[in-house]
Each structure stands twice: as structure tokens, then as C-alpha cells.
Design a protein around this motif. Structure first.
Motif, PDB file in Angstrom:
ATOM      1  N   GLU A  10       0.834  -1.192   0.000  1.00  0.00           N
ATOM      2  CA  GLU A  10       0.000   0.000   0.000  1.00  0.00           C
ATOM      3  C   GLU A  10       0.879   1.258   0.000  1.00  0.00           C
ATOM      4  OE1 GLU A  10      -3.169  -0.260  -0.265  1.00  0.00           O
ATOM      5  OE2 GLU A  10      -3.561   1.881  -0.098  1.00  0.00           O
ATOM      6  N   GLY A  14       1.330   3.858  -3.205  1.00  0.00           N
ATOM      7  CA  GLY A  14       1.032   5.283  -3.052  1.00  0.00           C
ATOM      8  C   GLY A  14       2.204   6.135  -3.514  1.00  0.00           C
ATOM      9  N   GLU A  15       3.414   5.750  -3.110  1.00  0.00           N
ATOM     10  CA  GLU A  15       4.600   6.530  -3.483  1.00  0.00           C
ATOM     11  C   GLU A  15       4.901   6.418  -4.975  1.00  0.00           C
ATOM     12  OE1 GLU A  15       6.733   6.217   0.890  1.00  0.00           O
ATOM     13  OE2 GLU A  15       7.615   5.154  -0.793  1.00  0.00           O
ATOM     14  N   TYR A  16       4.593   5.255  -5.543  1.00  0.00           N
ATOM     15  CA  TYR A  16       4.817   5.062  -6.981  1.00  0.00           C
ATOM     16  C   TYR A  16       3.898   5.997  -7.773  1.00  0.00           C
ATOM     17  CZ  TYR A  16       4.881   2.808 -11.564  1.00  0.00           C
ATOM     18  OH  TYR A  16       4.995   2.564 -12.909  1.00  0.00           O
ATOM     19  N   VAL A  17       2.624   6.030  -7.384  1.00  0.00           N
ATOM     20  CA  VAL A  17       1.665   6.858  -8.124  1.00  0.00           C
ATOM     21  C   VAL A  17       1.922   8.344  -7.879  1.00  0.00           C
ATOM     22  CG1 VAL A  17      -0.787   7.401  -8.436  1.00  0.00           C
ATOM     23  CG2 VAL A  17      -0.077   5.035  -8.127  1.00  0.00           C
ATOM     24  N   LEU A  18       2.256   8.690  -6.635  1.00  0.00           N
ATOM     25  CA  LEU A  18       2.564  10.095  -6.335  1.00  0.00           C
ATOM     26  C   LEU A  18       3.840  10.523  -7.070  1.00  0.00           C
ATOM     27  CD1 LEU A  18       1.844  12.608  -4.581  1.00  0.00           C
ATOM     28  CD2 LEU A  18       3.362  11.679  -2.826  1.00  0.00           C
ATOM     29  N   ARG A  41      -3.407  -3.912  -8.380  1.00  0.00           N
ATOM     30  CA  ARG A  41      -4.667  -3.434  -7.795  1.00  0.00           C
ATOM     31  C   ARG A  41      -4.409  -2.219  -6.893  1.00  0.00           C
ATOM     32  NH1 ARG A  41      -9.268  -6.509  -8.513  1.00  0.00           N
ATOM     33  NH2 ARG A  41      -8.064  -8.186  -9.400  1.00  0.00           N
ATOM     34  N   ALA A  44      -3.704   0.760  -9.009  1.00  0.00           N
ATOM     35  CA  ALA A  44      -4.934   1.256  -9.650  1.00  0.00           C
ATOM     36  C   ALA A  44      -5.762   2.052  -8.642  1.00  0.00           C
ATOM     37  CB  ALA A  44      -5.737   0.088 -10.201  1.00  0.00           C
ATOM     38  N   TRP A  46      -4.658   3.693  -5.982  1.00  0.00           N
ATOM     39  CA  TRP A  46      -4.013   4.990  -5.725  1.00  0.00           C
ATOM     40  C   TRP A  46      -4.161   5.934  -6.919  1.00  0.00           C
ATOM     41  CZ3 TRP A  46      -3.043   7.599  -1.672  1.00  0.00           C
ATOM     42  CH2 TRP A  46      -2.785   6.960  -0.462  1.00  0.00           C
ATOM     43  N   THR A  47      -4.129   5.376  -8.113  1.00  0.00           N
ATOM     44  CA  THR A  47      -4.297   6.205  -9.310  1.00  0.00           C
ATOM     45  C   THR A  47      -5.671   6.869  -9.276  1.00  0.00           C
ATOM     46  OG1 THR A  47      -2.912   4.642 -10.504  1.00  0.00           O
ATOM     47  CG2 THR A  47      -4.200   6.143 -11.838  1.00  0.00           C
ATOM     48  N   ARG A  49      -7.476   7.385  -6.538  1.00  0.00           N
ATOM     49  CA  ARG A  49      -7.526   8.326  -5.411  1.00  0.00           C
ATOM     50  C   ARG A  49      -6.885   9.669  -5.759  1.00  0.00           C
ATOM     51  NH1 ARG A  49      -5.372   4.081  -2.008  1.00  0.00           N
ATOM     52  NH2 ARG A  49      -7.249   2.942  -1.453  1.00  0.00           N
TER      53      ARG A  49
ATOM     54  N   LEU B  74     -10.186  -1.467 -13.933  1.00  0.00           N
ATOM     55  CA  LEU B  74      -9.780  -1.016 -12.600  1.00  0.00           C
ATOM     56  C   LEU B  74      -9.906   0.495 -12.414  1.00  0.00           C
ATOM     57  CD1 LEU B  74      -6.628  -3.268 -12.122  1.00  0.00           C
ATOM     58  CD2 LEU B  74      -8.788  -3.461 -10.907  1.00  0.00           C
ATOM     59  N   THR B  79      -8.770   8.382 -15.911  1.00  0.00           N
ATOM     60  CA  THR B  79      -7.793   8.080 -14.853  1.00  0.00           C
ATOM     61  C   THR B  79      -6.665   7.236 -15.428  1.00  0.00           C
ATOM     62  OG1 THR B  79      -9.594   8.081 -13.253  1.00  0.00           O
ATOM     63  CG2 THR B  79      -7.557   7.046 -12.556  1.00  0.00           C
ATOM     64  N   ARG B  86       1.387  10.427 -16.748  1.00  0.00           N
ATOM     65  CA  ARG B  86       2.185  10.734 -15.546  1.00  0.00           C
ATOM     66  C   ARG B  86       3.365   9.765 -15.403  1.00  0.00           C
ATOM     67  NH1 ARG B  86       1.295  13.808 -11.246  1.00  0.00           N
ATOM     68  NH2 ARG B  86       2.185  12.250  -9.857  1.00  0.00           N
ATOM     69  N   ASN B  87       3.111   8.490 -15.643  1.00  0.00           N
ATOM     70  CA  ASN B  87       4.195   7.511 -15.516  1.00  0.00           C
ATOM     71  C   ASN B  87       5.304   7.782 -16.517  1.00  0.00           C
ATOM     72  OD1 ASN B  87       3.366   6.046 -13.326  1.00  0.00           O
ATOM     73  ND2 ASN B  87       2.081   4.681 -14.526  1.00  0.00           N
ATOM     74  N   TYR B 155       3.229  15.746  -6.452  1.00  0.00           N
ATOM     75  CA  TYR B 155       2.229  15.479  -7.494  1.00  0.00           C
ATOM     76  C   TYR B 155       2.368  16.435  -8.682  1.00  0.00           C
ATOM     77  CZ  TYR B 155      -2.060  14.165  -9.813  1.00  0.00           C
ATOM     78  OH  TYR B 155      -2.951  13.714 -10.758  1.00  0.00           O
ATOM     79  N   VAL B 179       5.499  12.354   3.624  1.00  0.00           N
ATOM     80  CA  VAL B 179       4.816  11.786   2.452  1.00  0.00           C
ATOM     81  C   VAL B 179       3.977  10.586   2.866  1.00  0.00           C
ATOM     82  CG1 VAL B 179       5.166  10.556   0.261  1.00  0.00           C
ATOM     83  CG2 VAL B 179       6.507  12.609   0.750  1.00  0.00           C
ATOM     84  N   LEU B 183      -0.044  10.550   2.765  1.00  0.00           N
ATOM     85  CA  LEU B 183      -0.789   9.613   1.910  1.00  0.00           C
ATOM     86  C   LEU B 183      -1.771   8.783   2.735  1.00  0.00           C
ATOM     87  CD1 LEU B 183       1.943   8.328  -0.598  1.00  0.00           C
ATOM     88  CD2 LEU B 183      -0.050   9.716  -1.144  1.00  0.00           C
ATOM     89  N   LEU B 190     -10.257  10.103   1.819  1.00  0.00           N
ATOM     90  CA  LEU B 190     -10.866   9.913   0.493  1.00  0.00           C
ATOM     91  C   LEU B 190     -11.714   8.651   0.450  1.00  0.00           C
ATOM     92  CD1 LEU B 190      -7.913  10.873  -1.890  1.00  0.00           C
ATOM     93  CD2 LEU B 190      -9.983  12.179  -1.440  1.00  0.00           C
TER      94      LEU B 190
END
Lengths: 240, 200
Positions: A10, A14-18, A41, A44, A46-47, A49, B74, B79, B86-87, B155, B179, B183, B190
Motif C-alpha cells: 500500500e 502510493g509513493e509510486y503513483v505520487l 490493484r 490502480a 491509488w491512481t 484516489r 480497474l 484516470t 504521468r508515468n 504530485y 509523504v 498519503l 478519500l
């Protein structure tokens, strides 16, 4: 590091997506992502969120050259536009390569017939590679869709054996039905012909515990659960 | 507004399904509907038009080749598209280590004539604006100022842990904790907000 630990996964997702991971950690996590469904999953989730944060970024139209460059790289090669174009091609321009190609086929065919071991085909031709194979049938029991993937491949090849009557505005969604678990959406299949579905992970990670496959008609390819009955279903077996 | 967004999302889903079947006209429509948003995202992170255009091009070629993989169901189409861009942008930044350069452009001599660093909105302001637009402003109140700032810089400007530490002049471990906790709190808020919206 134990990436199966949900809390660690988790945090990393989160850090990967951020985007705060260093180049090395990011590369390593991207590797894990290729093979781990829980990691995919978590990423996905986090993306989804963090997506709202992109809504305040001003829209900017890219220059026209961008689309032109994309088009050059993606548009299928144009076919000759008319008969006159075809006729303009001189015989001599293609006779030489065509004859060479035919000669090559004849020689290769002869070689395979006479001495398959010379080109390493002998053992391959007698055993099928380790693969997953699915055969889906319709309500009458007629074969309708064949699906196959190499054991560690990331592409699921689909062949439609009997054209599907997909209702207008809907898509035919293929599902993997794991033992004792909820259906997993695999991808959208066409009404006829063939298609390749890119899998998010090697086939083994997805199909190891999946004895059955099924197809339902959905209003959107984003459906996470089947909205109605399955129109096709069948066994998924491993061959090795 | 929610209905329009839903319609747009469904339209994009249908188009992406056609892209998966190599329908180039559908692909062009996807580009027309999404390129301004996605270019904005790339430009924001990379802060250079030439790089942002390059990344955008790579991202759409990826979409053309991998539209089938979207059907994993997913995420919404937008999104998913944003994550592809972004990646690509983050990979470029990490690989080329220009993040520092792009964030201090306003004080340095400007090597790139087309740099737009001076015009870029403050990440904190964008963060606030985004939460207001999405009706999740209350989630910001759960974050400490340093956590909020770290998330916004990461971000919108693509800063790594190490770059955040340098930028905020704080120890690396402290920044990583900001961070991580930021998060965690964001997720809690959220997810609760999402659950409440589903229940209402």
C-alpha cells in the motif's frame, strides 16, 4: 523485501503513483508490478484516489505536429490506392524478390520435411509449449471462442469461432472465473475474427487458479462485475 | 456536472474498446477529447514544451498499442490515460534527473527559452483548487502543512523524496515520513468520502 505484505504494498503503491520514488526504487517496483496482481490493484486504487488532483491543472492544446507524429507511428500502412497505382509497379520490380521468396519457401519446406533437426524444429513440432487454453461455448454447446496464452506470456490470443451478436452500444467482456472468487475482467473481445488482449501480468499469475472463462455483454469495458448472465462459458486448462 | 462526466467517461470507454480493435478513427477521437488535459498534465510535471510533447506522443502510441489492457476495469478511462502520461513523465524525470532544474528555473539563468516556470501556478494553490473542485476540501484539513506541501510538490512538480528534502531543507527521513503519513491520511479521508458518496 516482502512485497506481499499488504501495508508495505500500500505504501509503495502510493509513493509510486505520487511519484516520489528514486529512479532505482521506481524501476524495481515497476518490475514487481508486471507480475503481481495485488500490486497492480493497489496502484490502480491509488491512481483513482489521486486523479482528482489533476483537475486543477490548466488544459493546454498541444501543437498539431504531435498528432501528426502519433498518426505516422500508429496508422496502419496504407494499401495501394487504386488499380492504376498497382499497374504502375513494374513487373521487374517485384519479380526478383517474389521468385527469391518462392525459392526460399520451397527450400525451407523441403528441409523441414527431410531434416527438421537441422533448423531446430524437430522437438518443437512434437510438443506444445506450456500454455493456457480456453474454449468457450454458447448456450447450444457450439464452440464460440478460443483463448490461448503461453504460460508466462502476457498476451492472450483470442479467436472467434462463431460470430457474436453483440447488442448495439455494448461490448463483449471476457471474464476469468477463479475458484471461490469474484469474476476478474480480462478484456474486451471482438464480434468476429481474432484479437490479442494484453495481460497486466504473466498468464500464470492470472489463470493458475482459474478453471473457467466466461463472456458477458456489458455497457462499458470498465465493468468490474458482470452485469448480467454469461452468454458464453467454458473450461480454462493448462497444457504442460 | 457529474452526469456530463459520466457520459464523457462512457463515451471514452466505448472509444477505447474500439481502439483495442485497431479502429484508428476512434483513436483520433480519443486524442481530440483528451489531449489538452493530458498535455497539461505532462507540461505541468516536465515544465518544457518539447519534452511534454515527446512524452505525450509516447503515451498515445502506448494507448494505441495497449488499449486492450485498459479493459482490466480497474479505473475510469481518463484516470487510466492520466496515469499513462504521468508515468511516462515521471520515468523521464527520474531517468534524466532534471527535476531539480525544472523546479528552480525561476531563480536560475534560464537555459530554455521556452521554459514556463515563472508562469506556473503554485503547487499548493493547485492542490487546494483541486480539492475544492472535487468536493474533498475537508480532507486537506486532516493533513499537516508540511504533509500537504510535500504531496503537492510531488504530485504537480514531480519531486522525488530526495528532491523534496533538498527543496524543503529537511532531513530525508522526515520528508519520507511526511509523504507516508500524508498519503495515509489522504487515503483514509478519500476512502471515507467515497464510501459516504456511495451510501448517499
Amino acid at each position: 523485501m516482502n512485497y506481499d505484505h499488504p501495508q508495505l504494498l500500500e505504501k509503495l503503491a502510493g509513493e509510486y503513483v505520487l511519484g516520489t520514488m528514486s529512479a532505482r526504487v521506481r524501476r524495481r517496483f515497476a518490475q514487481i508490478l508486471l507480475e503481481s496482481l495485488p500490486a497492480q490493484r493497489a496502484v490502480a486504487e491509488w491512481t483513482t484516489r489521486l486523479e482528482p488532483f489533476s483537475r486543477s491543472i490548466p488544459l493546454v492544446s498541444p501543437s498539431r505536429q504531435v498528432w501528426r507524429a502519433i498518426e505516422r507511428r500508429t496508422r496502419p500502412a496504407p494499401v495501394a490506392s487504386s488499380w492504376s497505382d498497382n499497374i504502375r509497379v513494374r513487373w521487374s520490380d517485384w519479380m526478383k524478390p517474389a521468385l527469391g521468396f518462392c525459392f526460399g519457401i520451397v527450400v525451407t519446406f523441403g528441409l523441414v520435411q527431410q531434416a527438421p533437426q537441422l533448423i531446430g524444429l524437430e522437438s518443437h513440432s512434437s510438443t506444445l509449449a506450456a500454455s493456457y487454453v480456453g474454449l468457450l461455448t454458447d448456450a447450444t454447446g457450439a464452440p464460440a471462442v478460443a483463448a490461448s496464452s503461453l504460460r508466462r506470456g502476457t498476451v492472450l490470443s483470442i479467436k472467434i469461432l462463431k460470430p457474436l451478436a453483440i447488442p448495439a452500444g455494448q461490448v463483449a467482456q471476457l471474464w476469468a472465473l477463479p475458484v471461490g472468487g469474484a469474476p476478474i475482467p480480462v478484456g474486451v473481445i471482438p464480434a468476429s475474427g481474432k484479437a490479442d488482449i494484453r495481460l497486466g501480468a504473466p498468464a500464470e499469475n492470472i489463470f493458475a487458479k482459474v478453471p473457467k472463462l466466461a463472456v458477458s455483454f456489458e455497457a462499458t469495458p470498465a465493468a468490474k462485475v458482470p452485469s448480467g448472465d454469461f452468454v458464453l462459458s467454458g473450461h480454462c486448462i493448462k497444457i504442460w | 456536472m457529474a452526469a456530463t462526466q459520466l457520459q464523457k467517461s462512457e463515451q471514452l470507454s466505448r472509444l477505447l474498446a474500439r481502439v483495442g480493435q485497431r479502429d484508428h478513427a476512434a483513436f483520433e477521437q480519443v486524442y481530440r477529447l483528451t489531449s489538452a488535459h493530458l498535455y497539461g498534465v505532462a507540461l505541468r510535471i516536465l515544465n518544457r514544451e518539447d519534452l511534454a510533447e515527446e512524452v505525450l506522443q509516447e503515451a498515445y502510441v502506448n494507448v494505441w498499442n495497449q488499449a486492450n489492457s485498459y479493459a482490466a476495469g480497474l479505473a475510469t478511462p481518463m484516470t487510466w490515460l492520466i496515469s499513462v502520461v504521468r508515468n511516462k513523465a515521471l520515468d523521464w524525470l527520474r531517468h534524466n534527473k532534471i527535476a531539480d532544474e525544472s523546479t528552480r528555473a525561476s531563480t536560475d539563468d534560464d537555459d530554455h527559452a521556452h521554459d514556463i516556470a515563472d508562469e506556473r501556478a503554485d503547487p499548493a494553490a493547485l492542490f487546494l483548487q483541486a480539492t475544492e473542485k472535487s468536493g474533498i476540501r475537508h480532507c486537506m484539513a486532516t493533513l499537516e502543512a508540511a504533509q500537504r506541501q510535500s504531496l503537492a510538490l510531488a504530485y504537480y512538480d514531480g519531486l522525488s523524496h530526495a528532491e523534496l528534502a533538498a527543496h524543503l531543507q529537511a532531513p530525508l527521513g522526515t520528508v519520507k515520513a511526511w509523504v507516508r503519513r500524508g498519503l495515509e491520511k489522504l487515503k483514509k479521508c478519500l476512502d471515507n468520502a467515497g464510501a459516504a458518496a456511495m451510501g448517499s
